[in-house]
Design a protein around this motif. Structure first.
Motif, PDB file in Angstrom:
ATOM      1  N   THR A 252      -7.055  62.901 164.418  1.00 32.58           N
ATOM      2  CA  THR A 252      -8.372  63.359 165.066  1.00 32.58           C
ATOM      3  C   THR A 252      -9.336  63.702 163.654  1.00 32.58           C
ATOM      4  OG1 THR A 252      -7.965  65.311 165.698  1.00 32.58           O
ATOM      5  CG2 THR A 252      -7.438  63.620 167.277  1.00 32.58           C
ATOM      6  N   GLU A 253      -8.580  64.106 162.644  1.00 30.14           N
ATOM      7  CA  GLU A 253      -9.618  64.393 161.358  1.00 30.14           C
ATOM      8  C   GLU A 253     -10.207  63.370 160.751  1.00 30.14           C
ATOM      9  OE1 GLU A 253      -6.053  63.718 159.421  1.00 30.14           O
ATOM     10  OE2 GLU A 253      -6.518  64.588 161.347  1.00 30.14           O
ATOM     11  N   ALA A 254      -9.551  61.993 160.743  1.00 28.49           N
ATOM     12  CA  ALA A 254     -10.096  61.066 160.092  1.00 28.49           C
ATOM     13  C   ALA A 254     -11.170  60.388 160.545  1.00 28.49           C
ATOM     14  CB  ALA A 254      -8.847  60.078 160.093  1.00 28.49           C
ATOM     15  N   LEU A 255     -12.300  60.030 159.966  1.00 35.15           N
ATOM     16  CA  LEU A 255     -13.375  59.677 160.284  1.00 35.15           C
ATOM     17  C   LEU A 255     -13.358  57.942 160.158  1.00 35.15           C
ATOM     18  CD1 LEU A 255     -16.429  59.893 161.381  1.00 35.15           C
ATOM     19  CD2 LEU A 255     -17.144  60.559 159.166  1.00 35.15           C
ATOM     20  N   CYS A 256     -13.731  57.401 160.849  1.00 37.80           N
ATOM     21  CA  CYS A 256     -13.966  55.860 160.977  1.00 37.80           C
ATOM     22  C   CYS A 256     -15.342  55.355 160.675  1.00 37.80           C
ATOM     23  CB  CYS A 256     -13.354  55.394 162.464  1.00 37.80           C
ATOM     24  SG  CYS A 256     -13.114  53.438 162.249  1.00 37.80           S
ATOM     25  N   MET A 257     -15.323  54.188 160.222  1.00 42.88           N
ATOM     26  CA  MET A 257     -16.658  53.571 159.867  1.00 42.88           C
ATOM     27  C   MET A 257     -17.458  53.438 161.219  1.00 42.88           C
ATOM     28  SD  MET A 257     -15.909  50.784 156.829  1.00 42.88           S
ATOM     29  CE  MET A 257     -17.380  50.680 156.600  1.00 42.88           C
ATOM     30  N   CYS A 258     -16.717  53.471 162.474  1.00 43.57           N
ATOM     31  CA  CYS A 258     -17.433  53.080 163.587  1.00 43.57           C
ATOM     32  C   CYS A 258     -18.096  54.396 164.224  1.00 43.57           C
ATOM     33  CB  CYS A 258     -16.556  52.827 164.717  1.00 43.57           C
ATOM     34  SG  CYS A 258     -15.219  53.884 165.240  1.00 43.57           S
ATOM     35  N   VAL A 267      -7.253  55.479 159.144  1.00 43.39           N
ATOM     36  CA  VAL A 267      -5.810  55.821 158.542  1.00 43.39           C
ATOM     37  C   VAL A 267      -5.083  54.973 157.777  1.00 43.39           C
ATOM     38  CG1 VAL A 267      -3.494  57.002 159.429  1.00 43.39           C
ATOM     39  CG2 VAL A 267      -5.827  57.621 160.419  1.00 43.39           C
ATOM     40  N   ALA A 268      -5.025  53.778 158.284  1.00 42.15           N
ATOM     41  CA  ALA A 268      -3.938  52.436 157.906  1.00 42.15           C
ATOM     42  C   ALA A 268      -4.602  51.430 157.362  1.00 42.15           C
ATOM     43  CB  ALA A 268      -3.118  52.292 158.980  1.00 42.15           C
ATOM     44  N   SER A 269      -6.114  51.286 157.154  1.00 44.44           N
ATOM     45  CA  SER A 269      -6.625  50.073 156.638  1.00 44.44           C
ATOM     46  C   SER A 269      -6.720  50.335 154.966  1.00 44.44           C
ATOM     47  CB  SER A 269      -8.189  50.060 157.000  1.00 44.44           C
ATOM     48  OG  SER A 269      -8.928  51.058 156.671  1.00 44.44           O
ATOM     49  N   ALA A 272      -8.919  52.854 153.935  1.00 42.75           N
ATOM     50  CA  ALA A 272      -8.452  54.347 153.832  1.00 42.75           C
ATOM     51  C   ALA A 272      -7.399  54.591 152.884  1.00 42.75           C
ATOM     52  CB  ALA A 272      -7.594  54.520 155.487  1.00 42.75           C
ATOM     53  N   ILE A 273      -6.541  53.553 152.329  1.00 44.41           N
ATOM     54  CA  ILE A 273      -5.710  53.622 151.502  1.00 44.41           C
ATOM     55  C   ILE A 273      -6.431  53.665 150.083  1.00 44.41           C
ATOM     56  CG2 ILE A 273      -4.006  52.506 150.101  1.00 44.41           C
ATOM     57  CD1 ILE A 273      -2.710  51.493 152.851  1.00 44.41           C
TER      58      ILE A 273
END
Length: 400
Positions: A252-258, A267-269, A272-273
């Motif tokens: 839940t700490e990972a901020l997405c572009m959305c 996390v896995a795009s 992200a890497i």
């Protein structure tokens, strides 16, 4: 077969599908008389859509011939818009690339600049392919975001600022006319999501007998294309397959572009890497850079790609259980052995054996051309569907 189901357009569908490829087979399939079949075939030959091919050695008398869709009579311009670069090509109606151009182009620059820039490539592409503008029957666009296919509009795309509900088809038509053919008729323009088109291309080309097919593209974002019974499944407004925004409860700490937290894409795009590699002191700015690191066997990139595959595999357990596909194709910047291994590990570990017993998990065979081939197939299927083919034939007969 009812009369309205045996028009010239319907005969063309029978020929293109291989269900009936001789005049006798068309008579048998439709119940139409020989003279009616001949009359309708004359329309198709007159339009340049059919050709006769030898069907076998002659045993005396009239040589045996088969009817075949002439995929060389027209071309499609296909465009694959990515987040940091774009690709455009001229293809024949069978998806063979005749000319291609790739250039860095930021999707974030907005639709006006991007579409006008891409349209500016078209004249040189047509010249390189040796094709006149009059032979362009349509333009297909692949975009990295959800598309309401019926109206050709991008809808709430997380990584395409400025594109939401933008009138892409009319803008491309205007740009095409200005750059290529100011006096010509409007060229049909169709738009779809990139994963949808890639899935459509791979399924048609390599797995035509697979009735439930899934492709997952992992690049800047993560999306899935689904083909069921030979056609793309898009959902009610183009939102099907947007698996990159499924939430992971432990991240839940990972901020997405959305703008949300904990999305799979955060996390896995490839993006992200790239961020993780850059934080570790390895120069990386995009999914394309990650691809280069993977090709070079960079240890951290390999490890992170495998971990990303496992995270995507967690989500794909649900996808595979729901759809029960025969083929799952992995595509995009991360689609190599480490990522594939990670997906397989989680998928076969978590999914029920019954679900994966007949599942083939592979990487893309069309690679960077998948979206172009899929965009071409989209245009061809639209223009030569029976009802639309009949309308086009009527317009030709009336001098339109």
């Amino acid at each position: 077969m009812p009369a309205n189901q045996a028009s010239a357009g319907h005969l063309l569908r029978l020929i293109r599908s291989g269900q009936a490829t001789t005049r006798g087979e068309l008579q048998h399939a439709t119940g139409l008389s020989r003279s009616t079949i001949s009359s309708r075939l004359d329309q198709l030959f007159g339009a340049g859509w059919l050709r006769d091919t030898a069907a076998g050695a002659s045993t005396g008398g009239r040589p045996s011939t088969r009817l075949e869709f002439d995929t060389s009579h027209a071309v499609v311009i296909a465009v694959d818009l990515e987040t940091r670069h774009s690709r455009a090509a001229v293809l024949d109606l069978d998806g063979a690339v005749l000319a291609e151009h790739t250039e860095q182009l930021l999707i974030a620059d907005g639709p006006d600049q991007v579409l006008d820039t891409v349209a500016g490539w078209f004249p040189a592409l047509l010249e390189k392919a040796g094709v006149k503008a009059s032979r362009v029957c349509g333009i297909g666009l692949s975009v990295p975001g959800p598309v309401d296919w019926a109206i050709g509009q991008v809808v709430q795309p997380p990584i395409m600022p400025g594109w939401d509900e933008y009138p892409v088809p009319s803008r491309v038509q205007e740009a095409y006319a200005r750059h290529v053919d100011p006096m010509g008729p409007p060229v049909p323009v169709l738009v779809d999501n990139d994963a949808n088109l890639m899935a459509y291309a791979e399924q048609r080309r390599f797995y035509p007998d697979c009735s439930a097919f899934v492709l997952v593209k992992v690049s800047t974002g993560i999306g899935a294309g689904v083909v069921v019974d030979g056609g793309p499944y898009r959902g009610i407004d183009g939102g099907a397959g947007d698996i990159g925004h499924i939430r992971l409860h432990d991240r839940t700490e990972a901020l997405c572009m959305c703008g949300s937290y904990g999305c799979l894409a955060a996390v896995a795009s490839g993006r992200a890497i790239a961020e993780q590699l850059a934080a570790a002191g390895i120069p990386t700015t995009s999914g394309s850079d990650v691809r280069e690191h993977l090709a070079a066997g960079q240890p951290d990139a390999v490890r992170l790609a495998r971990e990303a595959g496992r995270r995507v595999g967690e989500v794909l357990v649900t996808v595979v259980t729901l759809l029960n596909p025969g083929v799952l194709v992995l595509a995009g910047d991360l689609a190599g052995t480490p990522f594939l291994t990670g997906v397989r590990e989680l998928l076969y570990q978590r999914a029920m054996p019954r679900t994966t017993a007949h599942l083939n998990v592979v990487t893309s065979r069309l690679g960077d051309q998948a979206a172009l081939v899929g965009a071409t197939a989209m245009v061809v299927e639209h223009l030569f569907a029976p009802a639309r083919a009949d309308l086009r034939l009527a317009a030709l007969n009336n001098g339109g």
